[in-house]
Design a protein around this motif. Structure first.
Motif, PDB file in Angstrom:
ATOM      1  N   LEU A 139      18.132  34.156  34.677  1.00 39.41           N
ATOM      2  CA  LEU A 139      19.455  34.281  35.294  1.00 39.41           C
ATOM      3  C   LEU A 139      20.429  33.323  34.617  1.00 39.41           C
ATOM      4  O   LEU A 139      20.215  32.113  34.589  1.00 39.41           O
ATOM      5  N   GLY A 140      21.499  33.864  34.059  1.00 39.96           N
ATOM      6  CA  GLY A 140      22.509  33.046  33.405  1.00 39.96           C
ATOM      7  C   GLY A 140      23.754  32.922  34.271  1.00 39.96           C
ATOM      8  O   GLY A 140      24.522  33.868  34.406  1.00 39.96           O
ATOM      9  N   MET A 141      23.953  31.750  34.856  1.00 43.50           N
ATOM     10  CA  MET A 141      25.095  31.531  35.753  1.00 43.50           C
ATOM     11  C   MET A 141      26.229  30.751  35.079  1.00 43.50           C
ATOM     12  O   MET A 141      27.353  30.736  35.581  1.00 43.50           O
ATOM     13  N   GLU A 142      25.926  30.087  34.011  1.00 43.22           N
ATOM     14  CA  GLU A 142      26.935  29.314  33.298  1.00 43.22           C
ATOM     15  C   GLU A 142      26.921  29.691  31.819  1.00 43.22           C
ATOM     16  O   GLU A 142      25.863  29.986  31.279  1.00 43.22           O
ATOM     17  N   PRO A 143      28.095  29.696  31.195  1.00 46.51           N
ATOM     18  CA  PRO A 143      29.416  29.368  31.734  1.00 46.51           C
ATOM     19  C   PRO A 143      29.985  30.527  32.551  1.00 46.51           C
ATOM     20  O   PRO A 143      29.480  31.639  32.494  1.00 46.51           O
ATOM     21  N   ARG A 144      31.077  30.236  33.272  1.00 44.41           N
ATOM     22  CA  ARG A 144      31.711  31.245  34.108  1.00 44.41           C
ATOM     23  C   ARG A 144      33.121  31.507  33.623  1.00 44.41           C
ATOM     24  O   ARG A 144      33.830  30.592  33.203  1.00 44.41           O
ATOM     25  N   GLY A 145      33.528  32.773  33.649  1.00 45.30           N
ATOM     26  CA  GLY A 145      34.903  33.139  33.313  1.00 45.30           C
ATOM     27  C   GLY A 145      35.607  33.666  34.545  1.00 45.30           C
ATOM     28  O   GLY A 145      35.004  34.354  35.376  1.00 45.30           O
ATOM     29  N   ALA A 146      36.892  33.360  34.697  1.00 46.74           N
ATOM     30  CA  ALA A 146      37.656  33.818  35.862  1.00 46.74           C
ATOM     31  C   ALA A 146      39.054  34.255  35.431  1.00 46.74           C
ATOM     32  O   ALA A 146      39.726  33.545  34.683  1.00 46.74           O
ATOM     33  N   ILE A 147      39.460  35.439  35.884  1.00 48.50           N
ATOM     34  CA  ILE A 147      40.804  35.966  35.624  1.00 48.50           C
ATOM     35  C   ILE A 147      41.331  36.510  36.944  1.00 48.50           C
ATOM     36  O   ILE A 147      40.620  37.223  37.652  1.00 48.50           O
ATOM     37  N   ALA A 148      42.579  36.208  37.290  1.00 47.34           N
ATOM     38  CA  ALA A 148      43.145  36.700  38.552  1.00 47.34           C
ATOM     39  C   ALA A 148      44.562  37.203  38.322  1.00 47.34           C
ATOM     40  O   ALA A 148      45.281  36.722  37.454  1.00 47.34           O
ATOM     41  N   SER A 149      44.945  38.184  39.136  1.00 46.21           N
ATOM     42  CA  SER A 149      46.313  38.690  39.101  1.00 46.21           C
ATOM     43  C   SER A 149      47.266  37.598  39.563  1.00 46.21           C
ATOM     44  O   SER A 149      46.912  36.737  40.365  1.00 46.21           O
ATOM     45  N   THR A 150      48.498  37.656  39.066  1.00 47.34           N
ATOM     46  CA  THR A 150      49.499  36.669  39.497  1.00 47.34           C
ATOM     47  C   THR A 150      50.245  37.121  40.745  1.00 47.34           C
ATOM     48  O   THR A 150      50.997  36.344  41.326  1.00 47.34           O
ATOM     49  N   ALA A 151      50.050  38.382  41.158  1.00 49.01           N
ATOM     50  CA  ALA A 151      50.770  38.929  42.318  1.00 49.01           C
ATOM     51  C   ALA A 151      49.933  38.792  43.585  1.00 49.01           C
ATOM     52  O   ALA A 151      48.702  38.863  43.555  1.00 49.01           O
ATOM     53  N   ASP A 152      50.617  38.605  44.716  1.00 48.45           N
ATOM     54  CA  ASP A 152      49.945  38.508  46.012  1.00 48.45           C
ATOM     55  C   ASP A 152      49.744  39.894  46.623  1.00 48.45           C
ATOM     56  O   ASP A 152      50.431  40.856  46.274  1.00 48.45           O
ATOM     57  N   THR A 153      48.804  39.980  47.589  1.00 49.81           N
ATOM     58  CA  THR A 153      48.501  41.271  48.231  1.00 49.81           C
ATOM     59  C   THR A 153      49.623  41.712  49.173  1.00 49.81           C
ATOM     60  O   THR A 153      49.824  42.914  49.372  1.00 49.81           O
ATOM     61  N   ASN A 154      50.319  40.742  49.781  1.00 50.98           N
ATOM     62  CA  ASN A 154      51.422  41.051  50.713  1.00 50.98           C
ATOM     63  C   ASN A 154      50.968  41.968  51.855  1.00 50.98           C
ATOM     64  O   ASN A 154      51.635  42.940  52.209  1.00 50.98           O
TER      65      ASN A 154
END
Length: 646
Positions: A139-154
């Motif tokens: 199981l490879g848990m690292e490293p981790r990448g994260a990308i998120a939208s800049t807009a809120d769900t509203n």
């Protein structure tokens, strides 16, 4: 006028349908991580070379192994472990392109990290990973990448969190409990049916996947951690990606995978499809009446793009003389530019050459399946009436012989450049013989068939004479000897027998030409004796004078021991008996690992005697009518395409 209207309506229908499909099926994503914590390597080191050697082999191997493939190369601390995987259901060419793009991205962006991975894709999702340690089943848990939208769900966050959490953890439970057996791309995958509609008519869509080598328990842990990490870092956002070496998670507020859409849109598509059926039926009738019978039958489908003749004519200014790059045995080559700005080289095969038809079919079927940085890439073809056109990537620096055999241009090829050319050609041939999904024997390796890109990196070209071998096949016979005399080994010229060792012989001649700067065909009557390059080099070997072979232009700026070693390897390649010649994998090791001891070479094939006999091919003899290690040699460099069959 009617024909124009028909074409216009058909165009707009397909454009409309294409836009709809893309709108509801795009999966474009790029999550690349280069890890510094586990260590770094020195650029151009053995580890780096192994990394650059193994990653280009992944596209063909992943598609050949049901969308998932692991491999390794090297020894000890320099060993590189690599893996490639595509989402289930991906078309082979789409999967291959995704893996190639991800691999190229890692090579370009992870310049000294020993551990890196990339989840990416446009038309499908794929993963490429490499590291310096075995990871199969871990199981490879690292490293981790994260990308998120800049807009809120509203949206009402409490309600949204409840719906979102239920969907995500429900998907994870389904993946863990219903995974397929075996290591394949469909194991631990979910996404196409996991859509929830919100009160504002937007959709929550999600995709999750684990690598098939981990256990279902580890997959569950990995995906749950991804979801929790997203909640921690990016709650309230309109979508995002969390990626790890062993698993991937993405969600959005639009259906980026699933194609279910509203009833109104479905009705519109149905109507459009019915109209299209009528138009296409009319079009087929018209085309059948007007279309000329094609002389060449190609398998359907091929893996190449078919261009319209008008597109190629526009790209080459209607095959203008100003666009002409050169002329070969099978036709002319023109430079062109497609509408998207891509520069291409277009080979226009002769309309009268029967051999040209064979070459055309061979290249469309064979070369389209090959993807390697040291092979010229076939972009597509055009077959219309008498016109047979092959469209390649444009390689700006022409061919190796353009530089190597010109006294002024040769100065641009110092020893470092020549050594790199030899090494890169080795990798290209090794891919053909061993690492591609097909085993290919080129049969016409020579300096004019090695093209050079802007950085003087070589690309093997001209696969018109290539043959596909079965996985366990080692040798084949032919009654028609094709190739270039001087580069062909004795068993092929004499008996029509060819194998991977035939390419090794040609490569050996090429090594000797690159080091000497002399054509194999440039050895004329010397001191009353007919001579050739391999004979000349063998005599230098016997007299311990190999240094005399080295091009004076590089003699003062190279390591003498290194160049002599390369000449030694060249002589091993041109030995008379194919059994004695090394394989391309052994040659690659000899060239890259200086500590490997080289065996003494035996006399080469076509070692010329003093007897004034003429070239058997010039007499029109059949293969097999002669078989002698020592004979008078031809210096003709022309490609042989027709010999009287047995």
């Amino acid at each position: 006028m009617a024909k124009k209207s028909y074409e216009t309506v058909l165009f707009f229908f397909f454009f409309f349908f294409f836009v709809i499909v893309i709108s509801f099926s795009s999966i474009s994503v790029s999550a690349q991580v280069c890890e510094n914590i586990t260590g770094i390597f020195i650029p151009n080191s053995t580890y780096d070379n192994n990394r650059r050697l193994i990653l280009p082999t992944l596209p063909s191997n992943v598609t050949a192994h049901d969308g998932y493939f692991q491999s390794s190369i090297g020894l000890g601390l320099d060993r590189v472990y690599a893996m490639g995987m595509c989402a289930p259901g991906a078309e082979p060419n789409v999967c291959s392109q995704c893996i190639e793009t991800a691999s190229d991205g890692l090579l370009q962006n992870c310049q000294n990290q020993v551990d890196a991975f990339s989840w990416s894709g446009d038309k499908t999702l794929c993963l490429v990973r490499y590291t310096n340690r075995s990871f199969s089943g871990l199981l490879g848990m690292e490293p981790r990448g994260a990308i998120a939208s800049t807009a809120d769900t509203n949206l009402n966050q409490t309600y949204f969190d409840s719906v979102w959490t239920k969907l995500m953890f429900g998907m994870i439970s389904n993946i863990s409990s219903s995974s397929s057996a075996g290591n394949n791309a469909s194991k631990y995958y979910a996404g196409e049916d996991d859509v929830v509609q919100l009160p504002d008519f937007r959709n929550i869509s999600a995709l999750m996947q684990c690598t098939p080598d981990v256990s279902s328990e580890d997959c569950d842990v990995c995906l749950r951690t991804n979801v929790i990490d997203y909640q921690t870092c990016c709650r309230r956002r309109q979508g995002g990606v969390i990626s790890r070496p062993s698993c991937f998670f993405r969600w959005e507020l639009y259906p980026f995978i699933d194609t279910r859409i509203s009833g109104g849109v479905i009705a519109a598509i149905v109507v459009a499809v019915l109209v299209a059926i009528i138009l296409i039926t009319l079009g087929v009738v018209i085309l059948k009446r007007r279309k000329k019978k094609q002389e060449i039958e190609l398998p359907n489908p091929t893996e190449s793009i078919q261009f319209d003749l008008s597109t190629i004519e526009a790209a080459t200014n209607n095959f203008s003389e100003r666009n002409k790059l050169g002329e070969g045995g099978f036709g002319e080559v023109y430079k062109g530019m497609l509408m998207n700005g891509t520069e291409v080289a277009v080979k226009r095969l002769s309309k009268t050459s029967g051999q040209g038809e064979v070459e055309f079919k061979n290249e469309v079927i064979v070369v389209a399946k090959l993807q390697h940085r040291n092979l010229v890439r076939l972009l597509g073809f055009s077959l219309q009436g008498d016109e047979k056109l092959l469209v390649y990537e444009f390689v700006p620096n022409k061919s190796l012989n353009y530089f190597l055999f010109d006294s002024k241009k040769r100065t641009q090829l110092d020893w470092t450049v020549r050594r790199n050319i030899i090494g890169e050609i080795t990798r290209g041939i090794l891919y053909l013989h061993q690492d591609s999904r097909l085993k290919i024997i080129h049969r016409d390796l020579k300096a004019s068939n090695i093209l050079l890109d802007a950085d003087m990196n070589p690309k093997i070209a001209d696969f018109g004479m290539a043959r596909i071998f079965g996985i366990n096949q080692t040798v084949a016979n032919t009654s028609k000897v094709v190739g270039t005399f001087g580069y062909m080994p004795p068993e092929y010229v004499a008996n029509g027998q060819f194998s991977a060792k035939s390419d090794v012989y040609s490569f050996g001649v090429l090594i000797l030409e690159i080091i000497s700067g002399k054509k194999n065909s440039s050895f004329y009557q010397m001191e009353g004796l007919v001579n050739n390059l391999v004979t000349y080099v063998w005599r230098l070997w016997e007299s311990k004078s190999l240094h005399e072979l080295v091009d004076p232009g590089i003699r003062d700026n190279c390591k003498s021991d290194e160049v002599i070693r390369y000449i030694h390897i060249g002589l091993l390649c041109v030995q008379e008996n194919p059994v004695d010649r090394p394989t391309m994998s052994t040659i690659h090791q000899m060239l890259t690992i200086s500590s490997i001891a080289l065996p003494l070479p035996l006399p080469p094939g076509f070692f010329c005697s003093n007897e004034p006999r003429s070239n058997p091919l010039a007499q029109g003899l059949e293969p097999g009518q002669w078989n002698s290690k020592s004979f008078t040699c031809s210096v003709d460099e022309a490609t042989i395409t027709d010999v009287i069959p047995r």
